[in-house]
Design a protein around this motif. Structure first.
Motif, PDB file in Angstrom:
ATOM      1  N   THR A  21      72.353  82.009  38.097  1.00  0.00           N
ATOM      2  CA  THR A  21      72.615  82.727  36.842  1.00  0.00           C
ATOM      3  C   THR A  21      71.355  83.434  36.367  1.00  0.00           C
ATOM      4  OG1 THR A  21      74.322  81.141  36.224  1.00  0.00           O
ATOM      5  CG2 THR A  21      73.365  82.465  34.439  1.00  0.00           C
ATOM      6  N   VAL A  22      70.231  82.724  36.375  1.00  0.00           N
ATOM      7  CA  VAL A  22      68.969  83.327  35.951  1.00  0.00           C
ATOM      8  C   VAL A  22      68.582  84.470  36.887  1.00  0.00           C
ATOM      9  CG1 VAL A  22      66.494  82.913  35.593  1.00  0.00           C
ATOM     10  CG2 VAL A  22      68.177  81.246  34.767  1.00  0.00           C
ATOM     11  N   GLU A  23      68.836  84.328  38.186  1.00  0.00           N
ATOM     12  CA  GLU A  23      68.526  85.420  39.119  1.00  0.00           C
ATOM     13  C   GLU A  23      69.332  86.680  38.790  1.00  0.00           C
ATOM     14  OE1 GLU A  23      69.182  83.431  42.874  1.00  0.00           O
ATOM     15  OE2 GLU A  23      67.019  83.013  43.097  1.00  0.00           O
ATOM     16  N   ARG A  24      70.592  86.505  38.395  1.00  0.00           N
ATOM     17  CA  ARG A  24      71.395  87.677  38.020  1.00  0.00           C
ATOM     18  C   ARG A  24      70.889  88.285  36.711  1.00  0.00           C
ATOM     19  NH1 ARG A  24      75.047  84.634  40.991  1.00  0.00           N
ATOM     20  NH2 ARG A  24      75.835  83.374  39.280  1.00  0.00           N
ATOM     21  N   LEU A  25      70.522  87.435  35.749  1.00  0.00           N
ATOM     22  CA  LEU A  25      69.924  87.943  34.513  1.00  0.00           C
ATOM     23  C   LEU A  25      68.598  88.648  34.820  1.00  0.00           C
ATOM     24  CD1 LEU A  25      70.584  84.911  32.135  1.00  0.00           C
ATOM     25  CD2 LEU A  25      71.694  87.159  32.027  1.00  0.00           C
ATOM     26  N   PHE A  51      65.185  93.306  42.824  1.00  0.00           N
ATOM     27  CA  PHE A  51      63.837  93.632  42.385  1.00  0.00           C
ATOM     28  C   PHE A  51      62.914  92.484  42.798  1.00  0.00           C
ATOM     29  CE2 PHE A  51      66.354  96.270  39.592  1.00  0.00           C
ATOM     30  CZ  PHE A  51      65.582  97.412  39.413  1.00  0.00           C
ATOM     31  N   ARG A  52      61.625  92.737  42.786  1.00  0.00           N
ATOM     32  CA  ARG A  52      60.675  91.670  43.105  1.00  0.00           C
ATOM     33  C   ARG A  52      60.955  90.470  42.192  1.00  0.00           C
ATOM     34  NH1 ARG A  52      55.466  93.750  39.845  1.00  0.00           N
ATOM     35  NH2 ARG A  52      54.887  91.592  40.035  1.00  0.00           N
ATOM     36  N   SER A  53      60.809  89.279  42.737  1.00  0.00           N
ATOM     37  CA  SER A  53      61.237  88.100  41.980  1.00  0.00           C
ATOM     38  C   SER A  53      60.262  86.929  42.065  1.00  0.00           C
ATOM     39  CB  SER A  53      62.621  87.661  42.449  1.00  0.00           C
ATOM     40  OG  SER A  53      62.573  87.316  43.820  1.00  0.00           O
ATOM     41  N   GLU A  54      58.977  87.219  42.271  1.00  0.00           N
ATOM     42  CA  GLU A  54      58.020  86.109  42.381  1.00  0.00           C
ATOM     43  C   GLU A  54      57.922  85.283  41.097  1.00  0.00           C
ATOM     44  OE1 GLU A  54      55.811  89.806  41.289  1.00  0.00           O
ATOM     45  OE2 GLU A  54      57.145  89.335  42.931  1.00  0.00           O
ATOM     46  N   ARG A  55      58.220  85.880  39.952  1.00  0.00           N
ATOM     47  CA  ARG A  55      58.186  85.103  38.704  1.00  0.00           C
ATOM     48  C   ARG A  55      59.355  84.113  38.648  1.00  0.00           C
ATOM     49  NH1 ARG A  55      56.639  89.657  34.219  1.00  0.00           N
ATOM     50  NH2 ARG A  55      54.619  90.204  35.089  1.00  0.00           N
ATOM     51  N   VAL A  56      60.506  84.499  39.170  1.00  0.00           N
ATOM     52  CA  VAL A  56      61.637  83.561  39.236  1.00  0.00           C
ATOM     53  C   VAL A  56      61.241  82.384  40.117  1.00  0.00           C
ATOM     54  CG1 VAL A  56      64.038  83.235  39.937  1.00  0.00           C
ATOM     55  CG2 VAL A  56      63.331  85.408  38.893  1.00  0.00           C
ATOM     56  N   ALA A  59      58.735  80.175  38.280  1.00  0.00           N
ATOM     57  CA  ALA A  59      59.355  79.411  37.195  1.00  0.00           C
ATOM     58  C   ALA A  59      60.158  78.231  37.726  1.00  0.00           C
ATOM     59  CB  ALA A  59      60.239  80.321  36.345  1.00  0.00           C
ATOM     60  N   PHE A  60      60.915  78.447  38.787  1.00  0.00           N
ATOM     61  CA  PHE A  60      61.763  77.369  39.309  1.00  0.00           C
ATOM     62  C   PHE A  60      61.009  76.419  40.227  1.00  0.00           C
ATOM     63  CE2 PHE A  60      65.118  79.857  37.487  1.00  0.00           C
ATOM     64  CZ  PHE A  60      65.992  78.878  37.047  1.00  0.00           C
ATOM     65  N   ASP A  61      59.946  76.889  40.871  1.00  0.00           N
ATOM     66  CA  ASP A  61      59.140  76.006  41.716  1.00  0.00           C
ATOM     67  C   ASP A  61      58.168  75.197  40.875  1.00  0.00           C
ATOM     68  OD1 ASP A  61      60.496  77.180  43.787  1.00  0.00           O
ATOM     69  OD2 ASP A  61      58.823  78.420  44.449  1.00  0.00           O
ATOM     70  N   GLY A  62      57.926  75.644  39.638  1.00  0.00           N
ATOM     71  CA  GLY A  62      57.073  74.915  38.714  1.00  0.00           C
ATOM     72  C   GLY A  62      55.589  75.138  38.893  1.00  0.00           C
ATOM     73  N   ARG A  63      55.183  75.620  40.059  1.00  0.00           N
ATOM     74  CA  ARG A  63      53.760  75.862  40.330  1.00  0.00           C
ATOM     75  C   ARG A  63      52.886  74.725  39.813  1.00  0.00           C
ATOM     76  NH1 ARG A  63      53.304  81.581  41.881  1.00  0.00           N
ATOM     77  NH2 ARG A  63      54.979  81.528  43.381  1.00  0.00           N
ATOM     78  N   GLY A  64      53.121  73.552  40.347  1.00  0.00           N
ATOM     79  CA  GLY A  64      52.304  72.401  39.972  1.00  0.00           C
ATOM     80  C   GLY A  64      52.527  71.914  38.557  1.00  0.00           C
ATOM     81  N   PHE A  83      60.545  82.607  30.798  1.00  0.00           N
ATOM     82  CA  PHE A  83      59.680  81.852  31.694  1.00  0.00           C
ATOM     83  C   PHE A  83      58.372  81.616  30.944  1.00  0.00           C
ATOM     84  CE2 PHE A  83      61.611  84.349  35.486  1.00  0.00           C
ATOM     85  CZ  PHE A  83      62.771  83.612  35.425  1.00  0.00           C
ATOM     86  N   VAL A  84      57.924  80.361  30.967  1.00  0.00           N
ATOM     87  CA  VAL A  84      56.692  79.980  30.292  1.00  0.00           C
ATOM     88  C   VAL A  84      55.715  79.488  31.344  1.00  0.00           C
ATOM     89  CG1 VAL A  84      55.668  78.412  28.605  1.00  0.00           C
ATOM     90  CG2 VAL A  84      57.992  79.287  28.246  1.00  0.00           C
ATOM     91  N   ARG A  85      54.466  79.916  31.210  1.00  0.00           N
ATOM     92  CA  ARG A  85      53.417  79.358  32.078  1.00  0.00           C
ATOM     93  C   ARG A  85      52.274  78.854  31.216  1.00  0.00           C
ATOM     94  NH1 ARG A  85      49.198  83.254  33.203  1.00  0.00           N
ATOM     95  NH2 ARG A  85      49.958  85.341  32.754  1.00  0.00           N
ATOM     96  N   GLY A  86      51.495  77.950  31.797  1.00  0.00           N
ATOM     97  CA  GLY A  86      50.379  77.354  31.069  1.00  0.00           C
ATOM     98  C   GLY A  86      50.768  76.101  30.315  1.00  0.00           C
ATOM     99  N   ILE A  87      51.779  75.390  30.797  1.00  0.00           N
ATOM    100  CA  ILE A  87      52.276  74.220  30.057  1.00  0.00           C
ATOM    101  C   ILE A  87      51.637  72.906  30.491  1.00  0.00           C
ATOM    102  CG2 ILE A  87      54.481  75.318  29.578  1.00  0.00           C
ATOM    103  CD1 ILE A  87      55.700  73.525  31.779  1.00  0.00           C
ATOM    104  N   SER A  88      50.801  72.926  31.527  1.00  0.00           N
ATOM    105  CA  SER A  88      50.324  71.667  32.101  1.00  0.00           C
ATOM    106  C   SER A  88      49.260  70.952  31.278  1.00  0.00           C
ATOM    107  CB  SER A  88      49.802  71.898  33.520  1.00  0.00           C
ATOM    108  OG  SER A  88      48.717  72.810  33.498  1.00  0.00           O
ATOM    109  N   ALA A  89      48.586  71.643  30.376  1.00  0.00           N
ATOM    110  CA  ALA A  89      47.564  70.989  29.555  1.00  0.00           C
ATOM    111  C   ALA A  89      47.761  71.381  28.098  1.00  0.00           C
ATOM    112  CB  ALA A  89      46.170  71.402  30.027  1.00  0.00           C
ATOM    113  N   PRO A  90      47.735  70.416  27.179  1.00  0.00           N
ATOM    114  CA  PRO A  90      48.001  70.717  25.775  1.00  0.00           C
ATOM    115  C   PRO A  90      47.021  71.714  25.152  1.00  0.00           C
ATOM    116  CG  PRO A  90      47.708  68.346  26.095  1.00  0.00           C
ATOM    117  CD  PRO A  90      47.510  68.994  27.415  1.00  0.00           C
TER     118      PRO A  90
END
Length: 182
Positions: A21-25, A51-56, A59-64, A83-90
């Motif tokens: 669903t997110v990929e279609r959005l 379209f290029r989809s590295e952000r999808v 986001a879904f792989d979590g990148r650590g 999509f949010v990044r930078g969540i691993s440290a408060p």
């Protein structure tokens, strides 16, 4: 379905089952953004219509554990994502990396509700980038800054890394919620 400011929208973490669903959005989002490519940097689809989809992927792989996808749903209807990044440290600055509301749900308060909900999950410093050439984004993100951090948000232009041929991105930054000390 007709969206109104009183329409209920659920903003929730996207699961692996939500990925199609997110990929279609994402395709709709990238299509909307393709309008803002210029000159040598036209944003056209790949030969297969995607379209290029590295952000999808990020986001879904979590990148650590540093990324998180969110899905916005009204009833059974998907109406957007973030999509949010930078969540691993408060104490890290969080980045609202990608944000999209389908056209039929815009101007009904969905975007502001979604931003408020998502950023409340990660109190602290936030940034979001957009292009000056996108008047809807300019107005929306300035309104977000003022509503979430009245008189205490900032805006600056930053060059796109490794892309001197592109116009600088506009970055809005603000603090939202209480940051927990580590």
């Amino acid at each position: 379905m007709t969206m109104t400011p009183s329409t209920t929208v659920d903003i929730r973490p996207a699961t692996p089952a939500d990925r199609p669903t997110v990929e279609r959005l994402w395709l709709m989002f990238r299509h909307d953004m393709s309008e803002f490519g210029t000159g040598e940097r036209l944003q056209l689809p790949n030969t297969d219509g995607t379209f290029r989809s590295e952000r999808v992927d990020a986001a879904f792989d979590g990148r650590g554990g540093d990324w998180a996808p969110y899905l916005f749903v009204s009833g059974e209807h998907p109406v957007g994502f973030a999509f949010v990044r930078g969540i691993s440290a408060p104490t890290r600055v969080r980045v609202l990396n990608s944000f999209f509301v389908v056209r039929g749900a815009r101007r009904a308060g969905v975007g502001m509700r979604a931003v408020r909900d998502v950023v409340a999950r990660y109190p602290g410093e936030w940034e979001v980038a957009f292009q000056d050439g996108n008047p809807g984004a300019v107005a929306f993100w300035r309104r977000v800054g003022e509503e979430l951090a009245p008189g205490e948000w900032g805006e600056e232009r930053r060059p796109v890394p490794e892309r001197p041929d592109l116009a600088p991105d506009v970055w809005v930054s603000f603090r939202y919620g209480k940051v927990l000390e580590v």
